[in-house]
Design a protein around this motif. Sequence first.
Motif, PDB file in Angstrom:
ATOM      1  N   ARG A   3      -3.722 -48.878 -43.579  1.00  0.00           N
ATOM      2  CA  ARG A   3      -2.545 -49.739 -43.623  1.00  0.00           C
ATOM      3  C   ARG A   3      -1.921 -49.820 -42.234  1.00  0.00           C
ATOM      4  O   ARG A   3      -2.087 -48.918 -41.417  1.00  0.00           O
ATOM      5  N   PHE A   4      -1.188 -50.901 -41.998  1.00  0.00           N
ATOM      6  CA  PHE A   4      -0.469 -51.035 -40.738  1.00  0.00           C
ATOM      7  C   PHE A   4       0.959 -50.556 -40.933  1.00  0.00           C
ATOM      8  O   PHE A   4       1.661 -51.001 -41.835  1.00  0.00           O
ATOM      9  N   PHE A   5       1.382 -49.633 -40.074  1.00  0.00           N
ATOM     10  CA  PHE A   5       2.750 -49.139 -40.115  1.00  0.00           C
ATOM     11  C   PHE A   5       3.449 -49.500 -38.817  1.00  0.00           C
ATOM     12  O   PHE A   5       3.000 -49.096 -37.735  1.00  0.00           O
ATOM     13  N   CYS A   6       4.506 -50.270 -38.939  1.00  0.00           N
ATOM     14  CA  CYS A   6       5.312 -50.678 -37.784  1.00  0.00           C
ATOM     15  C   CYS A   6       6.392 -49.629 -37.568  1.00  0.00           C
ATOM     16  O   CYS A   6       7.100 -49.264 -38.506  1.00  0.00           O
ATOM     17  N   ASP A   7       6.536 -49.149 -36.316  1.00  0.00           N
ATOM     18  CA  ASP A   7       7.579 -48.141 -36.051  1.00  0.00           C
ATOM     19  C   ASP A   7       8.916 -48.777 -35.658  1.00  0.00           C
ATOM     20  O   ASP A   7       9.851 -48.089 -35.273  1.00  0.00           O
ATOM     21  N   LYS A   8       8.977 -50.123 -35.762  1.00  0.00           N
ATOM     22  CA  LYS A   8      10.217 -50.878 -35.515  1.00  0.00           C
ATOM     23  C   LYS A   8      10.735 -50.697 -34.090  1.00  0.00           C
ATOM     24  O   LYS A   8      11.937 -50.645 -33.859  1.00  0.00           O
ATOM     25  N   CYS A   9       9.805 -50.647 -33.125  1.00  0.00           N
ATOM     26  CA  CYS A   9      10.218 -50.539 -31.719  1.00  0.00           C
ATOM     27  C   CYS A   9      10.805 -51.856 -31.228  1.00  0.00           C
ATOM     28  O   CYS A   9      11.546 -51.876 -30.245  1.00  0.00           O
ATOM     29  N   GLY A  10      10.459 -52.969 -31.881  1.00  0.00           N
ATOM     30  CA  GLY A  10      11.014 -54.271 -31.515  1.00  0.00           C
ATOM     31  C   GLY A  10      10.324 -54.972 -30.360  1.00  0.00           C
ATOM     32  O   GLY A  10      10.703 -56.093 -30.004  1.00  0.00           O
ATOM     33  N   LYS A  11       9.322 -54.342 -29.767  1.00  0.00           N
ATOM     34  CA  LYS A  11       8.716 -54.923 -28.558  1.00  0.00           C
ATOM     35  C   LYS A  11       8.076 -56.283 -28.813  1.00  0.00           C
ATOM     36  O   LYS A  11       8.126 -57.160 -27.960  1.00  0.00           O
ATOM     37  N   CYS A  12       7.462 -56.477 -29.960  1.00  0.00           N
ATOM     38  CA  CYS A  12       6.802 -57.768 -30.205  1.00  0.00           C
ATOM     39  C   CYS A  12       7.834 -58.875 -30.386  1.00  0.00           C
ATOM     40  O   CYS A  12       7.507 -60.058 -30.210  1.00  0.00           O
ATOM     41  N   CYS A  13       9.055 -58.541 -30.720  1.00  0.00           N
ATOM     42  CA  CYS A  13      10.108 -59.542 -30.894  1.00  0.00           C
ATOM     43  C   CYS A  13      10.902 -59.746 -29.600  1.00  0.00           C
ATOM     44  O   CYS A  13      11.615 -60.734 -29.452  1.00  0.00           O
ATOM     45  N   PHE A  77      -2.597 -53.655 -29.684  1.00  0.00           N
ATOM     46  CA  PHE A  77      -1.652 -54.553 -29.024  1.00  0.00           C
ATOM     47  C   PHE A  77      -0.230 -53.996 -29.066  1.00  0.00           C
ATOM     48  O   PHE A  77       0.543 -54.226 -28.129  1.00  0.00           O
ATOM     49  N   CYS A  78       0.125 -53.295 -30.115  1.00  0.00           N
ATOM     50  CA  CYS A  78       1.446 -52.642 -30.142  1.00  0.00           C
ATOM     51  C   CYS A  78       1.549 -51.660 -28.986  1.00  0.00           C
ATOM     52  O   CYS A  78       2.569 -51.613 -28.279  1.00  0.00           O
ATOM     53  N   THR A  79       0.507 -50.874 -28.771  1.00  0.00           N
ATOM     54  CA  THR A  79       0.508 -49.894 -27.683  1.00  0.00           C
ATOM     55  C   THR A  79       0.641 -50.601 -26.345  1.00  0.00           C
ATOM     56  O   THR A  79       1.414 -50.168 -25.473  1.00  0.00           O
ATOM     57  N   LYS A  80      -0.096 -51.690 -26.169  1.00  0.00           N
ATOM     58  CA  LYS A  80      -0.034 -52.438 -24.913  1.00  0.00           C
ATOM     59  C   LYS A  80       1.358 -53.016 -24.685  1.00  0.00           C
ATOM     60  O   LYS A  80       1.871 -53.009 -23.567  1.00  0.00           O
ATOM     61  N   LEU A  81       1.978 -53.554 -25.735  1.00  0.00           N
ATOM     62  CA  LEU A  81       3.317 -54.126 -25.593  1.00  0.00           C
ATOM     63  C   LEU A  81       4.322 -53.066 -25.163  1.00  0.00           C
ATOM     64  O   LEU A  81       5.255 -53.343 -24.411  1.00  0.00           O
ATOM     65  N   LYS A  82       4.139 -51.856 -25.640  1.00  0.00           N
ATOM     66  CA  LYS A  82       5.077 -50.782 -25.283  1.00  0.00           C
ATOM     67  C   LYS A  82       4.911 -50.348 -23.835  1.00  0.00           C
ATOM     68  O   LYS A  82       5.799 -49.715 -23.270  1.00  0.00           O
ATOM     69  N   GLU A  83       3.765 -50.712 -23.230  1.00  0.00           N
ATOM     70  CA  GLU A  83       3.507 -50.336 -21.836  1.00  0.00           C
ATOM     71  C   GLU A  83       4.041 -51.374 -20.856  1.00  0.00           C
ATOM     72  O   GLU A  83       4.219 -51.069 -19.685  1.00  0.00           O
TER      73      GLU A  83
HETATM   74  S1  SF4 Z   1       5.254 -53.823 -31.310  1.00  0.00           S
HETATM   75 FE1  SF4 Z   1       6.132 -54.858 -33.110  1.00  0.00          FE
HETATM   76  S2  SF4 Z   1       4.658 -54.545 -34.792  1.00  0.00           S
HETATM   77 FE2  SF4 Z   1       4.192 -53.082 -33.146  1.00  0.00          FE
HETATM   78  S3  SF4 Z   1       5.268 -51.195 -33.730  1.00  0.00           S
HETATM   79 FE3  SF4 Z   1       6.615 -52.364 -32.341  1.00  0.00          FE
HETATM   80  S4  SF4 Z   1       7.922 -53.631 -33.705  1.00  0.00           S
HETATM   81 FE4  SF4 Z   1       6.154 -52.905 -34.902  1.00  0.00          FE
END
Ligand code: SF4
Length: 84
Positions: A3-13, A77-83
């Motif tokens: 399953r995909f679990f979002c940690d709600k970091c908000g980076k994709c938004c 991609f979540c990991t990349k967005l956080k970088e």
């Molecule tokens: S990048 Fe988006 S989908 Fe990924 S963990 Fe953060 S909020 Fe969730």
Amino acid sequence: MKRFFCDKCGKCCEKLPALVIDPGLDDGTGKCKFYDSQTNLCTIYDQRPDICNVDKMYSAFASLMSYEEYIDMNYYFCTKLKEV
Ligand code: SF4
Ligand code: SF4
């Protein structure tokens, strides 16, 4: 099943240009106009576009990879967005 679990970091938004997401969501600063930066949450979550819904978007990738591979790709991609 994986399953995909979002940690709600908000980076994709917060980084729509990096995602090449629907430009109609951009508030002009690269953040989504439906994003609440105080909570890191989507204010239209139940009505969010399909592109923001991991499970719904799998249909676009089903001919290319398994669901497990697709989930791994999302985590990548979540990991990349956080970088960025
Ligand atoms: S990048 Fe988006 S989908 Fe990924 S963990 Fe953060 S909020 Fe969730
Ligand atoms: S619609 Fe919601 S989930 Fe999609 S980018 Fe905007 S704030 Fe994020």
